[in-house]
Design an enzyme around this catalytic site. Structure first.
Site: not given
Ligand code: NAD
Ligand code: UDP
Length: 325
Positions: A148-149, A151, A177, A191, A210, A214, A280
């Protein structure tokens, strides 16, 4: 008369953040194409938009090319929860990198503006705290979070190279987050996990001691920031941090969820996960000065709205995308 209505593609549009973006854009009257492969979401997130004449839903995977005519692209497609993106790490990397190449290629051909949903994860386990955009990060390239990171880091590289080499009009946001209604109840993020566990009276699972922190942003605040960035001046392409600087330990979050739900759940400690960032918190000075944006919803208020949402849904109607929750 030139029209202000735009043709807008939202990849990952059925996901948590994507569905809120689609809703905002449909309400504003734009011609919205929501694209998703439904890996981590389901149609119910956008079912309320299906009858709207300016909304269209396409089942497609961004790793495959696609030919559309659009004015703007919000590239949100990617699994975002650690359990989801680690389920098939090679596919996660492909989604970030090939998805970016396909969307940038489309933007170049259509002369569209394209926004990349990058992430605070590009900072890795940060040695600088809080994190400004100038911090280049501390990522383990071979760990379980790297798919992920790295990518997302490669996608940022592609965005800036298309911008410099091909003059593609880009925007790059680094999302911290974010939580709120339409999070998948089985996505394994902290959450959603804590609220689901509290409402069912199950143990609340803290990974590690804990004390890791975040900073949690409510979805409405984030979506406002994303839309301002897309519509901001062309000479401000980012990267820009979007997040709420209020910083909490994971234990504090667990206690708030128990207090707000009135749950009898107990907090239990589970082993820490590898490469889990210890702290973070975003520096958001750039978003404030360039976009006039800052979050307004405090964690206690956003949590109450999210708990109300989780109470309103029937969790039996949600398919867990992976066994990792
Ligand atoms: P989410 O998993 O709810 O949404 C991602 C969506 O992308 C899903 O609907 C999934 O089905 C779709 N998807 C995954 N792979 C796909 C593919 N190959 N082709 C087409 N669709 C695909 O997650 P989210 O929280 O809504 O995140 C949306 C974006 O925001 C992501 O790119 C994520 O990396 C980024 N983001 C979210 C957060 C957060 O805290 N929510 C934080 C940082 C970055
Ligand atoms: N975490 C936790 N319990 C859970 C899920 C997550 O303690 O049931 C912690 C996880 O180890 C991380 C933080 O909560 O330190 C945030 O995790 P999350 O998966 O929401 O997102 P991240 O910021 O790590 O991508």
């Amino acid at each position: 008369m030139p029209t202000t209505i735009k043709r807008i593609l939202v990849t990952g549009g059925a996901g948590f953040l994507g569905s809120h973006i689609c809703e905002r854009l449909v309400d504003a009257g734009h011609d919205v194409i929501c694209l998703d492969n439904f890996f981590t979401s389901q149609k119910s997130n956008v079912a309320h938009l299906l009858g709207r004449p300016n909304f269209e839903l396409i089942r497609h995977d961004v790793t495959h090319p696609l030919w559309l005519e659009v004015d703007e692209i919000y590239n949100m497609a990617c699994p975002a929860a650690p359990g989801h993106y680690q389920y098939n790490p090679i596919k996660t990397m492909k989604t970030s990198v090939m998805g970016a190449i396909n969307m940038l290629g489309m933007a170049k051909r259509c002369r569209a503006k394209v926004l990349q949903a990058s992430t605070s994860e590009i900072y890795g386990d940060p040695e600088v705290h809080p994190q400004p955009e100038s911090y280049v990060g501390h990522v383990n390239p071979i760990g379980p979070r790297a798919c992920y990171d790295e990518g997302k880091r490669a996608a940022e590289t592609l965005f800036f190279d298309y911008h410099r080499s091909n003059k593609v009009n880009i925007r790059v946001i680094r999302i911290f987050n974010t939580y709120g209604p339409r999070m998948h109840p089985f996505d394994g993020r902290v959450v959603s996990n804590f609220i689901r566990q509290a409402l069912r009276g199950e143990d609340i699972t803290i990974f590690g001691d804990g004390q890791q922190t975040r900073s949690f942003c409510y979805v409405d605040d984030l979506v406002e920031g994303i839309i301002r960035m897309m519509n901001g001046p062309d000479d401000f392409v980012g990267p820009v941090n979007l997040g709420n600087p209020g910083e909490f330990t994971i234990r504090q979050l667990a206690e708030m969820v128990i207090q707000q739900t009135g749950s009898k759940s107990k907090i239990v400690q589970k082993p820490a996960t590898p490469d889990d960032p210890k702290q973070r918190k975003p520096v958001i000075d750039l978003a404030k000065s360039k976009l006039g944006w800052e979050p307004k919803v405090p964690l206690a208020e956003g949590l109450a709205k999210t708990i109300a949402y989780f109470k309103s849904i029937d969790m039996a109607k949600f398919r867990a995308p992976t066994p990792n929750y």
